[in-house]
Design an enzyme around this catalytic site. Structure first.
Site, PDB file in Angstrom:
ATOM      1  N   LEU A 173       0.844  -1.198   0.000  1.00 36.81           N
ATOM      2  CA  LEU A 173       0.000   0.000   0.000  1.00 36.81           C
ATOM      3  C   LEU A 173       0.879   1.248   0.000  1.00 36.81           C
ATOM      4  O   LEU A 173       1.724   1.412   0.882  1.00 36.81           O
ATOM      5  CB  LEU A 173      -0.902   0.005   1.237  1.00 36.81           C
ATOM      6  CG  LEU A 173      -2.261  -0.693   1.089  1.00 36.81           C
ATOM      7  CD1 LEU A 173      -2.085  -2.143   0.684  1.00 36.81           C
ATOM      8  CD2 LEU A 173      -3.062  -0.579   2.363  1.00 36.81           C
ATOM      9  N   GLY A 197      -1.276   6.654   0.010  1.00 37.95           N
ATOM     10  CA  GLY A 197      -1.569   7.766   0.920  1.00 37.95           C
ATOM     11  C   GLY A 197      -0.882   9.044   0.470  1.00 37.95           C
ATOM     12  O   GLY A 197       0.143   9.016  -0.205  1.00 37.95           O
ATOM     13  N   ARG A 206       1.718  15.121   5.936  1.00 34.37           N
ATOM     14  CA  ARG A 206       2.549  15.609   7.046  1.00 34.37           C
ATOM     15  C   ARG A 206       4.041  15.666   6.701  1.00 34.37           C
ATOM     16  O   ARG A 206       4.834  16.203   7.456  1.00 34.37           O
ATOM     17  CB  ARG A 206       2.325  14.734   8.288  1.00 34.37           C
ATOM     18  CG  ARG A 206       1.053  15.122   9.031  1.00 34.37           C
ATOM     19  CD  ARG A 206       0.753  14.189  10.176  1.00 34.37           C
ATOM     20  NE  ARG A 206       0.242  12.910   9.700  1.00 34.37           N
ATOM     21  CZ  ARG A 206       0.167  11.816  10.451  1.00 34.37           C
ATOM     22  NH1 ARG A 206       0.603  11.844  11.703  1.00 34.37           N
ATOM     23  NH2 ARG A 206      -0.327  10.700   9.954  1.00 34.37           N
ATOM     24  N   GLY A 227      -9.597   4.391   2.111  1.00 37.82           N
ATOM     25  CA  GLY A 227      -9.266   3.537   3.251  1.00 37.82           C
ATOM     26  C   GLY A 227      -8.386   2.363   2.847  1.00 37.82           C
ATOM     27  O   GLY A 227      -8.266   2.024   1.663  1.00 37.82           O
ATOM     28  N   TYR A 256      46.743  18.071 -10.846  1.00 37.32           N
ATOM     29  CA  TYR A 256      45.578  17.545 -11.551  1.00 37.32           C
ATOM     30  C   TYR A 256      46.050  16.535 -12.586  1.00 37.32           C
ATOM     31  O   TYR A 256      46.822  16.873 -13.493  1.00 37.32           O
ATOM     32  CB  TYR A 256      44.783  18.665 -12.249  1.00 37.32           C
ATOM     33  CG  TYR A 256      43.710  18.083 -13.140  1.00 37.32           C
ATOM     34  CD1 TYR A 256      42.721  17.242 -12.595  1.00 37.32           C
ATOM     35  CD2 TYR A 256      43.689  18.303 -14.520  1.00 37.32           C
ATOM     36  CE1 TYR A 256      41.755  16.648 -13.393  1.00 37.32           C
ATOM     37  CE2 TYR A 256      42.714  17.721 -15.322  1.00 37.32           C
ATOM     38  CZ  TYR A 256      41.749  16.898 -14.753  1.00 37.32           C
ATOM     39  OH  TYR A 256      40.808  16.310 -15.538  1.00 37.32           O
ATOM     40  N   ASN A 280      57.461   9.710 -10.384  1.00 46.22           N
ATOM     41  CA  ASN A 280      57.285  10.715  -9.346  1.00 46.22           C
ATOM     42  C   ASN A 280      56.708  11.976  -9.982  1.00 46.22           C
ATOM     43  O   ASN A 280      57.343  12.582 -10.843  1.00 46.22           O
ATOM     44  CB  ASN A 280      58.626  11.019  -8.682  1.00 46.22           C
ATOM     45  CG  ASN A 280      58.438  11.920  -7.477  1.00 46.22           C
ATOM     46  OD1 ASN A 280      58.214  11.453  -6.376  1.00 46.22           O
ATOM     47  ND2 ASN A 280      58.493  13.225  -7.720  1.00 46.22           N
TER      48      ASN A 280
HETATM   49  C1  UD1 Z   1      -3.784   1.963   9.878  1.00 48.62           C
HETATM   50  C2  UD1 Z   1      -4.606   0.857  10.515  1.00 48.62           C
HETATM   51  C3  UD1 Z   1      -4.352   0.865  12.017  1.00 48.62           C
HETATM   52  C4  UD1 Z   1      -2.884   0.696  12.310  1.00 48.62           C
HETATM   53  C5  UD1 Z   1      -2.069   1.766  11.566  1.00 48.62           C
HETATM   54  C6  UD1 Z   1      -0.613   1.487  11.678  1.00 48.62           C
HETATM   55  C7  UD1 Z   1      -6.596   0.620   9.148  1.00 48.62           C
HETATM   56  C8  UD1 Z   1      -8.032   0.940   9.026  1.00 48.62           C
HETATM   57  N1  UD1 Z   1      -5.981   1.101  10.235  1.00 48.62           N
HETATM   58  O1  UD1 Z   1      -4.282   3.178  10.385  1.00 48.62           O
HETATM   59  O2  UD1 Z   1      -5.092  -0.190  12.641  1.00 48.62           O
HETATM   60  O3  UD1 Z   1      -2.643   0.774  13.691  1.00 48.62           O
HETATM   61  O4  UD1 Z   1      -2.412   1.767  10.172  1.00 48.62           O
HETATM   62  O5  UD1 Z   1       0.105   2.543  11.109  1.00 48.62           O
HETATM   63  O6  UD1 Z   1      -6.049  -0.051   8.316  1.00 48.62           O
HETATM   64  N2  UD1 Z   1      -3.337   3.769   2.308  1.00 48.62           N
HETATM   65  C9  UD1 Z   1      -3.632   3.622   0.991  1.00 48.62           C
HETATM   66  N3  UD1 Z   1      -4.873   3.943   0.552  1.00 48.62           N
HETATM   67  C10 UD1 Z   1      -5.848   4.402   1.375  1.00 48.62           C
HETATM   68  C11 UD1 Z   1      -5.539   4.548   2.738  1.00 48.62           C
HETATM   69  C12 UD1 Z   1      -4.274   4.221   3.187  1.00 48.62           C
HETATM   70  O7  UD1 Z   1      -2.783   3.216   0.201  1.00 48.62           O
HETATM   71  O8  UD1 Z   1      -6.944   4.648   0.901  1.00 48.62           O
HETATM   72  C13 UD1 Z   1      -2.000   3.428   2.797  1.00 48.62           C
HETATM   73  C14 UD1 Z   1      -1.263   4.647   3.292  1.00 48.62           C
HETATM   74  O9  UD1 Z   1      -0.419   5.149   2.262  1.00 48.62           O
HETATM   75  C15 UD1 Z   1      -0.410   4.099   4.413  1.00 48.62           C
HETATM   76  C16 UD1 Z   1      -1.221   2.925   4.941  1.00 48.62           C
HETATM   77  O10 UD1 Z   1      -2.139   2.594   3.920  1.00 48.62           O
HETATM   78  O11 UD1 Z   1       0.801   3.599   3.950  1.00 48.62           O
HETATM   79  C17 UD1 Z   1      -1.900   3.204   6.251  1.00 48.62           C
HETATM   80  O12 UD1 Z   1      -2.815   4.245   6.045  1.00 48.62           O
HETATM   81  P1  UD1 Z   1      -3.135   5.288   7.173  1.00 48.62           P
HETATM   82  O13 UD1 Z   1      -4.170   6.196   6.687  1.00 48.62           O
HETATM   83  O14 UD1 Z   1      -1.885   5.860   7.679  1.00 48.62           O
HETATM   84  O15 UD1 Z   1      -3.774   4.323   8.255  1.00 48.62           O
HETATM   85  P2  UD1 Z   1      -3.989   4.631   9.767  1.00 48.62           P
HETATM   86  O16 UD1 Z   1      -5.190   5.440   9.914  1.00 48.62           O
HETATM   87  O17 UD1 Z   1      -2.736   5.149  10.346  1.00 48.62           O
HETATM   88 CA    CA Z   2      -0.534   5.830   9.604  1.00 50.02          CA
END
Ligand code: UD1
Ligand code: CA
Length: 452
Positions: A8, A11, A15, A78, A364, A375
């Site tokens: 995955l 995101g 930040r 998600g 150089y 040398n």
């Molecule tokens: C997620 C977990 C949480 C865990 C935490 C650890 C879920 C619902 N929650 O929360 O239980 O403790 O990670 O860090 O899974 N991403 C996508 N597409 C999306 C959403 C996210 O690719 O639509 C990727 C993000 O790039 C990231 C990862 O998934 O690498 C986690 O996403 P993030 O939104 O940070 O999840 P958390 O809310 O932190």
């Molecule tokens: Ca996270």
């Protein structure tokens, strides 16, 4: 059963406050997601699925040459929604491992343990205990210790907020189960997202077991969300590499002041002073000593080589017993054979210098072919560039180059030639000769200096 790895990486990474997609920020000179890909490859997975989104085209470009399927998640709805995008690519009898492009330090050995623990119809889940679990999904276990659900922080009760075991997000399960459960996913939760974590509760309520394995090292499963975490994981990764080197017999003046950004092969009894940066592929033979603040990039050093303080060596081969620096620059294409000495403020580019030859000071040497026991005096310059093309300078064995010599290339200086100090060599010189080009010295007696 084939292994499919889903990474995955869709995101936004807001930040990070960066125009560069988060997963392309480097640790040890390598993009975060590349660390994850490399680890996945170590597991022998031939089927890798990268879920990308925001800035994804840049990710695709940088991580090119990787044989993986790129799956676009148009909207980030998600983690469950992200994995759903990859489902059409997964065979029902695959086992699936879910990783994250922003969790770079996960180890292959941890993942192997996780996959070996997959129950026949269930999920193997990597968890971690944190002193401050705020924000993370909490692991809910029953009285027997079996995992029954993951509750996201925003959906958790006050009682559940006290749970210190959290979800890392990393899990392994069978593709057919994953498909069935993700098919039932809804977004009825505090964040209105499709949570991957809901599959845990589904598995549990179907009576399948969920094995929770607790990671020993919390930094191994930590994700990068901002540059502070990026720096923290960089330091952790560097400290692991330093420990590895020391356990292989390398002396580090300070293990917290070395940076390795690549693959190194360092023999026993090498000693490295503070501030060294090793990039790309670097190999160093036994007994070699690297001084303070040296940068070594894509180079091979033989045995008992000394690189003195503040020197830079790039794309070069340095032979046994040779020494370089302090303040020397060895540029690409340089080969120093055995027992060659390059001293301070000497720049060498695309040159070969044979056994026993020396250039001790302020020179150089570009596009040179230098024989044995030559040398090169202080202030020698190879004039290798005519404004359009580069030309070669050849100094045969036993040549003595006096100080402040210019060698106007192309030029060949024969064996045993002595070049007088201050000479501009413009044409080839025969073996054994003395070559000198200087205006004759004049003396004017009782010289009166001008007065104001
Ligand atoms: C997620 C977990 C949480 C865990 C935490 C650890 C879920 C619902 N929650 O929360 O239980 O403790 O990670 O860090 O899974 N991403 C996508 N597409 C999306 C959403 C996210 O690719 O639509 C990727 C993000 O790039 C990231 C990862 O998934 O690498 C986690 O996403 P993030 O939104 O940070 O999840 P958390 O809310 O932190
Ligand atoms: Ca996270």
């Amino acid at each position: 059963m084939a292994l499919s790895v889903v990474i995955l990486a869709a995101g936004q990474g807001t930040r990070m406050r960066s125009s560069l997609p988060k997963v392309l920020h480097p640790i040890a000179g390598k993009p975060l997601v590349q660390h994850v890909i490399d680890t996945a490859r170590k597991l022998g997975s031939e089927s890798l699925h990268l879920i990308y989104g925001h800035g994804g085209e840049a990710v695709k470009e940088i991580i090119d040459g990787e044989d993986c399927s790129w799956v676009k998640q148009e909207q980030q709805l998600g983690t469950g929604h992200a994995v759903i995008q990859a489902l059409p690519n997964l065979n029902d009898d695959d086992s699936v491992l879910i990783l994250y492009g922003d969790v770079p330090l996960i180890k292959a050995s941890t993942l192997t343990d996780l996959m070996e623990a997959i129950p026949s119809k269930g999920i193997s889940l990597l968890t971690v205990k944190l002193s401050d679990p705020t924000g993370y999904g909490r692991i809910v276990r029953d009285s027997e210790g079996a995992v029954t659900a993951i509750v996201e922080h925003k959906d958790a009760t006050v009682e559940q907020h006290k749970i210190d075991e959290v979800n890392t997000g990393i899990m392994a399960l069978n593709a057919s189960d994953l498909k069935r459960w993700l098919g039932q996913l809804t977004n009825e939760n505090a964040q209105g997202e499709y949570y991957l974590t809901d599959v845990i509760g589904m598995a549990s309520s179907e009576g399948h077991s969920v094995v929770g394995i607790i990671a020993a090292d919390e930094l191994e499963v930590e994700g990068v969300n901002n540059r502070i975490q990026l720096a923290k994981l960089e330091r952790h990764y560097q400290s692991l590499q330093a420990l590895e080197l020391m356990s292989c017999g390398v002396t580090l003046s300070d293990p917290s002041r070395i940076d390795i950004r690549g693959d190194v092969d360092i023999a026993q009894d090498v000693s490295i002073d503070i501030g060294a940066i090793l990039k790309g592929k670097v190999s160093i033979g036994s007994g070699s000593v690297i001084g303070a603040n040296c940068i070594l990039e894509n180079c091979t050093l033989g045995n008992n080589v000394t690189i003195k303080d503040n020197s830079i060596v790039e794309d070069a081969i340095i032979g046994d017993d040779s020494s370089v620096g302090p303040f020397a620059r060895i540029r690409p294409g340089t080969i120093l054979k055995e027992d060659v000495h390059i001293g301070n403020f000497v720049e060498v580019k695309k040159s070969t210098i044979a056994k026993g030859s020396k250039a001790g000071h302020l020179s150089y040497l570009g596009d040179c072919e230098i024989g044995e026991n030559v040398n090169v005096g202080a202030g020698t310059i190879s004039c290798n560039y005519d404004g359009k093309n580069k030309h070669k300078t050849i100094l045969e064995d036993d040549v003595f180059v006096g100080s402040d010599t210019q060698l106007v290339a192309p030029v060949r200086v024969g064996k045993g030639v002595t070049i007088a100090a201050g000479t501009t060599v413009t044409s080839d010189v025969s073996a054994g000769a003395l070559v000198i080009s200087r205006t004759k010295q004049r003396e004017i007696a009782n010289w009166k200096r001008p007065k104001k």
